[in-house]
Write a protein that holds these residues in place. Sequence first.
Motif, PDB file in Angstrom:
ATOM      1  N   ILE A 531       0.793  -1.178  -0.130  1.00 22.99           N
ATOM      2  CA  ILE A 531       0.234   0.006  -0.027  1.00 22.99           C
ATOM      3  C   ILE A 531       0.899   1.303   0.098  1.00 22.99           C
ATOM      4  CG2 ILE A 531      -1.812   1.188   1.071  1.00 22.99           C
ATOM      5  CD1 ILE A 531      -2.463  -1.533   2.444  1.00 22.99           C
ATOM      6  N   GLY A 532       1.874   1.272   0.738  1.00 20.08           N
ATOM      7  CA  GLY A 532       2.911   2.350   0.865  1.00 20.08           C
ATOM      8  C   GLY A 532       4.154   1.945   1.481  1.00 20.08           C
ATOM      9  N   ASP A 533       4.968   3.148   1.660  1.00 20.55           N
ATOM     10  CA  ASP A 533       6.514   2.836   2.509  1.00 20.55           C
ATOM     11  C   ASP A 533       6.030   2.829   3.940  1.00 20.55           C
ATOM     12  OD1 ASP A 533       7.404   3.266   0.067  1.00 20.55           O
ATOM     13  OD2 ASP A 533       7.633   5.438   0.115  1.00 20.55           O
ATOM     14  N   VAL A 534       6.513   1.696   4.444  1.00 24.56           N
ATOM     15  CA  VAL A 534       6.321   1.380   5.893  1.00 24.56           C
ATOM     16  C   VAL A 534       7.555   1.504   6.755  1.00 24.56           C
ATOM     17  CG1 VAL A 534       5.481  -0.433   7.570  1.00 24.56           C
ATOM     18  CG2 VAL A 534       4.578  -0.147   5.248  1.00 24.56           C
ATOM     19  N   SER A 535       7.499   2.174   7.918  1.00 21.80           N
ATOM     20  CA  SER A 535       8.502   2.384   8.919  1.00 21.80           C
ATOM     21  C   SER A 535       8.016   1.823  10.446  1.00 21.80           C
ATOM     22  CB  SER A 535       9.030   3.672   8.982  1.00 21.80           C
ATOM     23  OG  SER A 535       8.342   4.693   9.492  1.00 21.80           O
ATOM     24  N   VAL A 536       8.974   1.311  11.097  1.00 17.23           N
ATOM     25  CA  VAL A 536       8.543   0.689  12.377  1.00 17.23           C
ATOM     26  C   VAL A 536       9.358   1.194  13.567  1.00 17.23           C
ATOM     27  CG1 VAL A 536       8.084  -1.359  13.880  1.00 17.23           C
ATOM     28  CG2 VAL A 536       8.002  -1.334  11.357  1.00 17.23           C
ATOM     29  N   SER A 537       8.866   1.662  14.535  1.00 19.42           N
ATOM     30  CA  SER A 537       9.412   2.221  15.639  1.00 19.42           C
ATOM     31  C   SER A 537       9.040   1.190  16.852  1.00 19.42           C
ATOM     32  CB  SER A 537       9.081   3.741  16.132  1.00 19.42           C
ATOM     33  OG  SER A 537       9.184   4.543  15.228  1.00 19.42           O
ATOM     34  N   LYS A 538       9.845   0.585  17.586  1.00 19.64           N
ATOM     35  CA  LYS A 538       9.896  -0.491  18.410  1.00 19.64           C
ATOM     36  C   LYS A 538      10.207   0.124  19.755  1.00 19.64           C
ATOM     37  CE  LYS A 538      10.793  -4.161  15.403  1.00 19.64           C
ATOM     38  NZ  LYS A 538      11.520  -5.643  15.052  1.00 19.64           N
ATOM     39  N   GLU A 539       9.878  -0.549  20.948  1.00 21.10           N
ATOM     40  CA  GLU A 539      10.081  -0.292  22.324  1.00 21.10           C
ATOM     41  C   GLU A 539       9.621   1.240  22.738  1.00 21.10           C
ATOM     42  OE1 GLU A 539      14.508  -0.684  22.781  1.00 21.10           O
ATOM     43  OE2 GLU A 539      14.416  -2.746  22.639  1.00 21.10           O
ATOM     44  N   MET A 540       8.272   1.286  22.254  1.00 19.54           N
ATOM     45  CA  MET A 540       7.725   2.624  22.762  1.00 19.54           C
ATOM     46  C   MET A 540       6.721   2.198  23.854  1.00 19.54           C
ATOM     47  SD  MET A 540       9.180   4.334  20.219  1.00 19.54           S
ATOM     48  CE  MET A 540       8.435   5.872  20.317  1.00 19.54           C
ATOM     49  N   ALA A 541       5.996   3.433  24.261  1.00 18.09           N
ATOM     50  CA  ALA A 541       5.074   3.292  25.566  1.00 18.09           C
ATOM     51  C   ALA A 541       3.864   4.486  24.951  1.00 18.09           C
ATOM     52  CB  ALA A 541       5.697   3.459  26.805  1.00 18.09           C
ATOM     53  N   ILE A 542       2.700   4.173  25.719  1.00 21.20           N
ATOM     54  CA  ILE A 542       1.606   5.159  25.528  1.00 21.20           C
ATOM     55  C   ILE A 542       1.312   5.745  26.524  1.00 21.20           C
ATOM     56  CG2 ILE A 542      -0.818   5.562  24.758  1.00 21.20           C
ATOM     57  CD1 ILE A 542      -0.608   3.255  23.066  1.00 21.20           C
ATOM     58  N   LEU A 543       1.499   7.063  26.609  1.00 21.44           N
ATOM     59  CA  LEU A 543       1.144   7.989  27.835  1.00 21.44           C
ATOM     60  C   LEU A 543      -0.194   8.659  27.888  1.00 21.44           C
ATOM     61  CD1 LEU A 543       2.456   9.222  30.520  1.00 21.44           C
ATOM     62  CD2 LEU A 543       3.280  11.113  29.199  1.00 21.44           C
ATOM     63  N   SER A 544      -0.798   8.251  28.976  1.00 20.67           N
ATOM     64  CA  SER A 544      -2.284   8.741  28.469  1.00 20.67           C
ATOM     65  C   SER A 544      -2.781   9.615  29.836  1.00 20.67           C
ATOM     66  CB  SER A 544      -3.429   7.609  28.407  1.00 20.67           C
ATOM     67  OG  SER A 544      -3.165   6.913  27.224  1.00 20.67           O
ATOM     68  N   LEU A 545      -3.347  10.858  29.683  1.00 23.61           N
ATOM     69  CA  LEU A 545      -3.698  11.628  30.832  1.00 23.61           C
ATOM     70  C   LEU A 545      -5.363  11.601  30.637  1.00 23.61           C
ATOM     71  CD1 LEU A 545      -3.200  13.511  32.981  1.00 23.61           C
ATOM     72  CD2 LEU A 545      -3.271  15.450  31.391  1.00 23.61           C
ATOM     73  N   VAL A 546      -6.007  11.302  31.748  1.00 19.44           N
ATOM     74  CA  VAL A 546      -7.354  10.918  31.616  1.00 19.44           C
ATOM     75  C   VAL A 546      -8.056  11.643  32.770  1.00 19.44           C
ATOM     76  CG1 VAL A 546      -9.330   9.092  32.121  1.00 19.44           C
ATOM     77  CG2 VAL A 546      -7.164   8.476  31.028  1.00 19.44           C
ATOM     78  N   GLY A 547      -9.364  12.299  32.321  1.00 20.48           N
ATOM     79  CA  GLY A 547      -9.881  13.138  33.250  1.00 20.48           C
ATOM     80  C   GLY A 547     -11.454  13.672  32.623  1.00 20.48           C
ATOM     81  N   ARG A 548     -12.431  13.496  33.203  1.00 17.87           N
ATOM     82  CA  ARG A 548     -13.695  13.713  32.750  1.00 17.87           C
ATOM     83  C   ARG A 548     -13.715  15.260  32.534  1.00 17.87           C
ATOM     84  NH1 ARG A 548     -18.715  15.273  35.892  1.00 17.87           N
ATOM     85  NH2 ARG A 548     -17.458  14.980  37.874  1.00 17.87           N
ATOM     86  N   ASN A 549     -13.149  16.232  33.589  1.00 21.63           N
ATOM     87  CA  ASN A 549     -13.148  17.561  33.257  1.00 21.63           C
ATOM     88  C   ASN A 549     -12.290  17.982  32.589  1.00 21.63           C
ATOM     89  OD1 ASN A 549     -15.180  18.110  35.670  1.00 21.63           O
ATOM     90  ND2 ASN A 549     -13.660  16.910  36.869  1.00 21.63           N
ATOM     91  N   MET A 550     -11.552  17.335  31.783  1.00 22.55           N
ATOM     92  CA  MET A 550     -10.459  18.104  30.896  1.00 22.55           C
ATOM     93  C   MET A 550     -11.103  18.565  29.626  1.00 22.55           C
ATOM     94  SD  MET A 550      -7.100  15.711  30.825  1.00 22.55           S
ATOM     95  CE  MET A 550      -7.873  14.549  29.696  1.00 22.55           C
ATOM     96  N   ARG A 551     -12.322  18.178  29.120  1.00 24.33           N
ATOM     97  CA  ARG A 551     -12.958  18.694  28.067  1.00 24.33           C
ATOM     98  C   ARG A 551     -13.380  20.146  28.245  1.00 24.33           C
ATOM     99  NH1 ARG A 551     -18.408  14.956  28.203  1.00 24.33           N
ATOM    100  NH2 ARG A 551     -16.517  13.411  28.567  1.00 24.33           N
ATOM    101  N   ASN A 552     -13.666  20.515  29.696  1.00 24.05           N
ATOM    102  CA  ASN A 552     -13.981  21.989  30.116  1.00 24.05           C
ATOM    103  C   ASN A 552     -12.555  22.606  30.724  1.00 24.05           C
ATOM    104  OD1 ASN A 552     -16.787  21.431  29.307  1.00 24.05           O
ATOM    105  ND2 ASN A 552     -16.888  20.561  31.372  1.00 24.05           N
ATOM    106  N   ALA A 553     -11.670  22.199  30.540  1.00 23.14           N
ATOM    107  CA  ALA A 553     -10.460  22.743  31.106  1.00 23.14           C
ATOM    108  C   ALA A 553      -9.463  23.174  30.066  1.00 23.14           C
ATOM    109  CB  ALA A 553      -9.714  21.812  32.132  1.00 23.14           C
ATOM    110  N   ILE A 554      -9.093  24.537  29.881  1.00 25.07           N
ATOM    111  CA  ILE A 554      -8.600  25.214  28.831  1.00 25.07           C
ATOM    112  C   ILE A 554      -6.815  24.787  29.120  1.00 25.07           C
ATOM    113  CG2 ILE A 554      -7.888  27.143  27.594  1.00 25.07           C
ATOM    114  CD1 ILE A 554     -10.788  28.182  28.206  1.00 25.07           C
ATOM    115  N   GLY A 555      -6.046  24.421  28.212  1.00 22.48           N
ATOM    116  CA  GLY A 555      -5.099  24.161  28.363  1.00 22.48           C
ATOM    117  C   GLY A 555      -4.325  22.935  29.115  1.00 22.48           C
ATOM    118  N   SER A 556      -5.075  21.964  29.112  1.00 23.39           N
ATOM    119  CA  SER A 556      -4.754  20.663  29.870  1.00 23.39           C
ATOM    120  C   SER A 556      -3.770  19.898  28.885  1.00 23.39           C
ATOM    121  CB  SER A 556      -5.903  19.723  29.900  1.00 23.39           C
ATOM    122  OG  SER A 556      -6.807  20.102  30.858  1.00 23.39           O
TER     123      SER A 556
END
Length: 615
Positions: A531-556
């Motif tokens: 389909i296209g040119d493919v590159s792979v990055s290994k040994e990564m991690a997902i950092l997630s910031l979770v919060g119900r009020n973030m949708r109304n908090a400017i600048g999170s």
Amino acid sequence: MSSGSTPTSATPEELYRNSADPNVPWIVQKYGGTSVGKSLENITNIVESYILSGTNVAIVCSARSSHTKALGTTNLLLQASREALAPPSASSSSKENGRAGSLSGTATPYFPKRVGSGFFGKDSIMSSSISSLSQLDVNNNTRSSSPSPFTPSSGFRGRSPPKSPTTVEAEQQQEEEQGFHKTVDILKKGHLEAARNSLKSGPLRDELEDEIERDCESLRGFLYAAQIIDEISPRSQDSIVGTGERLACKIVAAALRDRGVDSELVALDNIVDSSFSEVIGDAALTATGDQGVAQLGQAFYDHLAIKLGERLRECGERVPVVTGYFGPVPGSLLAQIGRGYTDLCAALCAVGLKSSELQVWKEVDGIFTADPRKVKNARLVPIITPDEAAELTYYGSEVIHPFTMEQVIKARIPIRIKNVENPKGKGTIIYPDESFPRSLNTQIPQKQQELTIEDRMPTAVTIKDSIIVLNIHSNRKTLSHGFLARIFGTLDRAGVVVDLISTSEVHVSMAMQSFTHRHRLTRLITDLEKIGDVSVSKEMAILSLVGRNMRNAIGSAGAMFTALAKAQVNIEMISQGASEINISCVIEEKDAIKALNVIHDSCLTYPPTPVDPPQ
């Protein structure tokens, strides 16, 4: 100690019981495998304390695990299933060829359904199995272990005569054929030791030991039959795995009775009866889901909750001890729900009883703002919404499966996460009503609380390790919509689940869990390169910031990425969920702990800790 039996230990007037008053509220408590394996005394004390406080209690137990899940009963049962289908062989090379030639199709997500005989005919398997069984009958006590080096038959090293090739091959074949026997013996020994350590000597313990012996020998016979017919169906696999919950619940029920709590074992093997046929209907049996398995609709689970409530109320004043395994369901329990079926069973019991609360007892105090093992100033979150709990579960913090949570939340029953080692702790409550006011941090001065600083703060930050990122750049031979369609079609055929995705007209970045088998990744990359040119990055991690009020908090998002930039943490890709309660980014795995602490200090602490650039 069959379902509904009453162990004879204490006199009736000495026993603690649930109330016969139908207006007394119920609480359903779910205990995990490690709690059952290591904290049985605490479990009995917890149940007794809730009964004394004027609450009716029902408990649901997972299969016991004395140390870790990897060494737990369920994994041993799955291992025994594999061993029962392992073909006999005379050499390692023929063993590999035989196994490769005999696996055809997939019966469950865990084990293959062997529909062919490979390089070994069924007559050969049957005759060798019968020979093995005859040997077990002659010397039942030594079927699971090799001769001791100190027995007269073994002699000292170097003095025994060399073994002929025929003898070596025979011993190898015997060891392979007895593989599942050894695993069953390990299971039986572990549960018998648990029974002896948990109960006082007497008729009740003797009866429990007899029950464990019978269940384990029944399992052995089942596996032997599977070995002869060379097949384990999905329904049979469910039954084998369900043995773990039955054994655990028998021990827990007996331990409660031994300590003066009137209990009743509730085995749910037959809860799915003929009354479900009208509920399920033909449509549910023919409609297939993503993995080709017939999907059960919500009507099935609603009906099951009603049946569970009726069954538990039949226990009267006895405390129901419920097996998390609830019998064969259309399409297989493991395939429909997976190994989290015990949590789902507890949730449906809570719905059926109209419980005031579902309690999930773990080995942690609740849900924290970050992993307390990695962030020293992480604090307990007292109240959390279902959406936040679902996001945290998906991105690395084990809370409770979203589908299980959904069953309870829609019935407006709160879920409380508590620590079996710290019963007095308040834990974390997952509250069904999103408008429920969040508890303010008592460490924040009252004047600052009035400014609702806490309401603008995120709830938690979490890390998901072992991530790879696939980047695909279009070769411009297809239109943009065709580019995306071909990518998603390739992922679907490969059965790949994508955690995060970021797209443009000609470029797609996808973060996903690392593959256990390298050839799967190689095959996927080969397909995507068309389909296209493919590159792979290994040994990564997902950092997630979770919060119900973030949708109304400017600048999170700005605060998050500014903190990472100051700490010189490079960001591979960024994604924000449609619900706007989760901001995620992919970073290098080596920076995961540093990033976790930086984000916690800058976004989840008041006042925020300034992040100084490294010297």
